[in-house]
Design a protein around this motif. Structure first.
Motif, PDB file in Angstrom:
ATOM      1  N   ALA A 197      -0.219   8.142  16.103  1.00  0.00           N
ATOM      2  CA  ALA A 197       0.650   7.030  16.479  1.00  0.00           C
ATOM      3  C   ALA A 197       0.129   5.719  15.916  1.00  0.00           C
ATOM      4  N   GLY A 198       1.049   4.912  15.370  1.00  0.00           N
ATOM      5  CA  GLY A 198       0.706   3.565  14.908  1.00  0.00           C
ATOM      6  C   GLY A 198       0.225   3.482  13.488  1.00  0.00           C
ATOM      7  N   VAL A 199       0.191   4.596  12.711  1.00  0.00           N
ATOM      8  CA  VAL A 199      -0.319   4.513  11.350  1.00  0.00           C
ATOM      9  C   VAL A 199       0.751   4.075  10.351  1.00  0.00           C
ATOM     10  N   GLY A 200       2.020   3.939  10.791  1.00  0.00           N
ATOM     11  CA  GLY A 200       3.043   3.413   9.901  1.00  0.00           C
ATOM     12  C   GLY A 200       4.006   4.444   9.344  1.00  0.00           C
ATOM     13  N   LYS A 201       4.232   5.540  10.066  1.00  0.00           N
ATOM     14  CA  LYS A 201       5.151   6.582   9.561  1.00  0.00           C
ATOM     15  C   LYS A 201       6.567   6.029   9.400  1.00  0.00           C
ATOM     16  N   THR A 202       7.075   5.309  10.430  1.00  0.00           N
ATOM     17  CA  THR A 202       8.451   4.788  10.373  1.00  0.00           C
ATOM     18  C   THR A 202       8.590   3.764   9.255  1.00  0.00           C
ATOM     19  N   ALA A 203       7.596   2.873   9.123  1.00  0.00           N
ATOM     20  CA  ALA A 203       7.666   1.859   8.063  1.00  0.00           C
ATOM     21  C   ALA A 203       7.736   2.508   6.688  1.00  0.00           C
ATOM     22  N   LEU A 204       6.972   3.596   6.482  1.00  0.00           N
ATOM     23  CA  LEU A 204       6.981   4.290   5.200  1.00  0.00           C
ATOM     24  C   LEU A 204       8.336   4.956   4.962  1.00  0.00           C
ATOM     25  N   ALA A 205       8.873   5.621   5.978  1.00  0.00           N
ATOM     26  CA  ALA A 205      10.148   6.313   5.833  1.00  0.00           C
ATOM     27  C   ALA A 205      11.267   5.327   5.517  1.00  0.00           C
ATOM     28  N   VAL A 206      11.310   4.200   6.209  1.00  0.00           N
ATOM     29  CA  VAL A 206      12.368   3.223   5.971  1.00  0.00           C
ATOM     30  C   VAL A 206      12.254   2.623   4.583  1.00  0.00           C
ATOM     31  N   HIS A 207      11.001   2.337   4.142  1.00  0.00           N
ATOM     32  CA  HIS A 207      10.798   1.759   2.825  1.00  0.00           C
ATOM     33  C   HIS A 207      11.259   2.716   1.740  1.00  0.00           C
ATOM     34  N   ALA A 267      16.654  16.869  -0.378  1.00  0.00           N
ATOM     35  CA  ALA A 267      15.210  17.100  -0.285  1.00  0.00           C
ATOM     36  C   ALA A 267      14.750  16.666   1.098  1.00  0.00           C
ATOM     37  N   ILE A 268      13.960  17.500   1.736  1.00  0.00           N
ATOM     38  CA  ILE A 268      13.483  17.198   3.097  1.00  0.00           C
ATOM     39  C   ILE A 268      11.970  17.055   3.067  1.00  0.00           C
ATOM     40  N   ALA A 269      11.480  15.985   3.626  1.00  0.00           N
ATOM     41  CA  ALA A 269      10.042  15.753   3.705  1.00  0.00           C
ATOM     42  C   ALA A 269       9.669  15.455   5.146  1.00  0.00           C
ATOM     43  N   VAL A 270       8.474  15.812   5.556  1.00  0.00           N
ATOM     44  CA  VAL A 270       7.984  15.555   6.910  1.00  0.00           C
ATOM     45  C   VAL A 270       6.783  14.640   6.822  1.00  0.00           C
ATOM     46  N   LEU A 271       6.813  13.536   7.537  1.00  0.00           N
ATOM     47  CA  LEU A 271       5.695  12.599   7.582  1.00  0.00           C
ATOM     48  C   LEU A 271       4.932  12.848   8.876  1.00  0.00           C
ATOM     49  N   THR A 272       3.652  13.091   8.781  1.00  0.00           N
ATOM     50  CA  THR A 272       2.842  13.331   9.978  1.00  0.00           C
ATOM     51  C   THR A 272       1.698  12.329  10.029  1.00  0.00           C
ATOM     52  N   GLY A 273       1.189  12.105  11.228  1.00  0.00           N
ATOM     53  CA  GLY A 273       0.078  11.176  11.396  1.00  0.00           C
ATOM     54  C   GLY A 273       0.001  10.730  12.835  1.00  0.00           C
ATOM     55  N   GLY A 285       0.815  -1.210   0.000  1.00  0.00           N
ATOM     56  CA  GLY A 285       0.000   0.000   0.000  1.00  0.00           C
ATOM     57  C   GLY A 285       0.844   1.252   0.000  1.00  0.00           C
ATOM     58  N   ARG A 286       0.239   2.350   0.445  1.00  0.00           N
ATOM     59  CA  ARG A 286       0.904   3.643   0.500  1.00  0.00           C
ATOM     60  C   ARG A 286       1.361   4.121  -0.878  1.00  0.00           C
ATOM     61  N   THR A 287       0.641   3.727  -1.940  1.00  0.00           N
ATOM     62  CA  THR A 287       1.071   4.070  -3.301  1.00  0.00           C
ATOM     63  C   THR A 287       1.111   5.573  -3.519  1.00  0.00           C
ATOM     64  N   ALA A 288       0.064   6.276  -3.067  1.00  0.00           N
ATOM     65  CA  ALA A 288       0.003   7.719  -3.280  1.00  0.00           C
ATOM     66  C   ALA A 288       1.110   8.435  -2.507  1.00  0.00           C
ATOM     67  N   ALA A 289       1.343   7.995  -1.264  1.00  0.00           N
ATOM     68  CA  ALA A 289       2.379   8.636  -0.453  1.00  0.00           C
ATOM     69  C   ALA A 289       3.757   8.415  -1.061  1.00  0.00           C
ATOM     70  N   LEU A 290       3.989   7.188  -1.582  1.00  0.00           N
ATOM     71  CA  LEU A 290       5.296   6.914  -2.185  1.00  0.00           C
ATOM     72  C   LEU A 290       5.504   7.751  -3.442  1.00  0.00           C
ATOM     73  N   ARG A 291       4.376   7.926  -4.231  1.00  0.00           N
ATOM     74  CA  ARG A 291       4.492   8.720  -5.452  1.00  0.00           C
ATOM     75  C   ARG A 291       4.878  10.156  -5.111  1.00  0.00           C
ATOM     76  N   ARG A 292       4.289  10.725  -4.055  1.00  0.00           N
ATOM     77  CA  ARG A 292       4.613  12.099  -3.676  1.00  0.00           C
ATOM     78  C   ARG A 292       6.059  12.217  -3.179  1.00  0.00           C
ATOM     79  N   LEU A 293       6.516  11.223  -2.460  1.00  0.00           N
ATOM     80  CA  LEU A 293       7.906  11.250  -1.993  1.00  0.00           C
ATOM     81  C   LEU A 293       8.884  11.135  -3.159  1.00  0.00           C
ATOM     82  N   ASP A 294       8.588  10.235  -4.097  1.00  0.00           N
ATOM     83  CA  ASP A 294       9.459  10.115  -5.274  1.00  0.00           C
ATOM     84  C   ASP A 294       9.497  11.408  -6.061  1.00  0.00           C
ATOM     85  N   GLY A 295       8.354  12.120  -6.096  1.00  0.00           N
ATOM     86  CA  GLY A 295       8.298  13.366  -6.846  1.00  0.00           C
ATOM     87  C   GLY A 295       9.223  14.434  -6.286  1.00  0.00           C
TER      88      GLY A 295
END
Length: 376
Positions: free
Chosen positions: A366-376, A358-364, A338-348
């Motif tokens: 607790a427990g929604v998967g911010k760290t998993a997305l950042a590491v991926h 490039a610096i991006a901030v992930l917000t959300g 999942g997280r296709t849309a979020a990954l597309r925005r990060l790649d952009g």
């Protein structure tokens, strides 16, 4: 003039040498030679005497006799900065059993000042003095006179006193050196180092508790700590001498955090970070076990400085090749999806960037998967 100094002068004159000539041949100062010959130095340095005697044109037997004259003339040296010790001419003197030793230790703490009988009784027998205590004090003083000389222990209307020269007592030498260091704020390190070298251990180690806990003994130990702290600050970066001096004091003052902090710093300056951190661990365990407290600010700051500063490379040692430490990420999620849309925005955010970051901030929540997305 002392008999040893007079004998040295006669030998020099017989050889036809001036004080300057003998001093030059022996490699000592003219002033040193003059003071020795005039008897102004009660305990001349053995090395200086040996050089002076060796420089004279004498037979071996005459040289030995001349040195022996100095040893016979030298008054006993008494040490209380450590176990009680009495020496004369380099030979240890036996001052008897426990009671005479305790009396000598007490008199040495007050050297030159009379000690009243009630203080002697308190130290020797605490609250259970025998009825014959006055006679016993007289007997113990007599035993000490037999070893130290008839004029060494005197009885006055105010009490007993030890009539020993200041340069024959390690406590007096220590006090003189620390006092002189206090008058030399710009260059105190040499005097402080010499003062600390007077100590062989805790004051009157092995003596009865009342003697070890005497106010003069406690004050001397505090002055030693103050001198060690001042020496560490004045001789920062001076090398192994500071480390060796501090180790001896820390051994006798195992709960003093200021001393331990300075020793940690001195060790780190010598490239011994591991030893410094090991000392911190030992101090922390000791403080917890004996006082139930954690290390204070001074000790913690010393540890933090060691952990964050670059390693020191002592003189003469080749620096080790730098090792690159990777900045490792947490482990990735094995079944990331999942997280296709979020990954597309990060790649952009990376498009068109080659050198700038490039610096991006992930917000959300607790427990929604911010760290998993950042590491991926």
């Amino acid at each position: 003039m002392s008999s040893g100094g007079e004998a040295l002068r006669r030998r020099r004159v017989a050889a036809g040498w001036s004080q300057l000539e003998l001093a030059t041949r022996a490699g000592v100062g003219v002033r040193t030679l003059r003071d020795i010959e005039r008897g102004h130095v009660r305990r001349p340095q053995r090395a200086s005497l040996e050089r002076l005697v060796a420089a004279l044109p004498l037979a071996d037997a005459d040289r030995a006799e001349l040195l022996a004259g100095f040893e016979r003339a030298a008054p006993p040296w008494i040490g209380v900065l450590g176990p009680l010790a009495v020496r004369q001419g380099g030979v240890e003197l036996d001052v008897g059993a426990a009671m005479p030793r305790a009396l000598l230790g007490l008199l040495a703490l007050h050297a030159g000042r009379p000690v009243p009988s009630d203080e002697i009784v308190d130290v020797l027998w605490e609250d259970r003095p025998p009825r014959t205590y006055d006679n016993l004090i007289h007997v113990y003083a007599g035993r000490l006179r037999a070893v130290l000389g008839t004029e060494a222990i005197r009885r006055t209307s105010a009490g007993h006193l030890l009539a020993s020269a200041a340069d024959c007592l390690d406590l007096a030498a220590f006090e003189a050196l620390t006092a002189r260091a206090g008058t030399l704020p710009d260059e105190p390190a040499d005097d402080l180092a010499a003062a600390l070298a007077c100590w062989r251990g805790p004051v009157l180690a092995g003596s009865p508790g009342r003697l070890r806990e005497h106010p003069i003994a406690v004050a001397a130990a505090r002055t030693r700590v103050a001198a060690a702290l001042a020496y560490a600050d004045a001789a920062s970066g001076a090398g192994p001498q500071v480390v060796a001096a501090l180790w001896r004091v820390v051994h006798d003052e195992p709960l003093h955090e200021g001393l331990a902090a300075r020793l940690m710093t001195a060790l780190a300056e010598q490239g011994e970070q591991a030893a410094a951190l090991r000392l911190y661990g030992e101090m922390r365990a000791r403080l917890a076990a004996e006082l139930g407290v954690e290390p204070g600010n001074e000790l913690r700051r010393a540890r933090e400085r060691i952990l964050t500063r670059p390693p020191e490379v002592p003189a003469g040692r080749q620096p080790e090749r730098a090792v690159t430490v990777p900045a490792q990420l947490p482990a990735a999620v094995a079944a990331f999806t999942g997280r296709t849309a979020a990954l597309r925005r990060l790649d952009g955010l990376l498009e068109g960037r080659r050198e700038s970051a490039a610096i991006a901030v992930l917000t959300g929540t607790a427990g929604v998967g911010k760290t998993a997305l950042a590491v991926h």
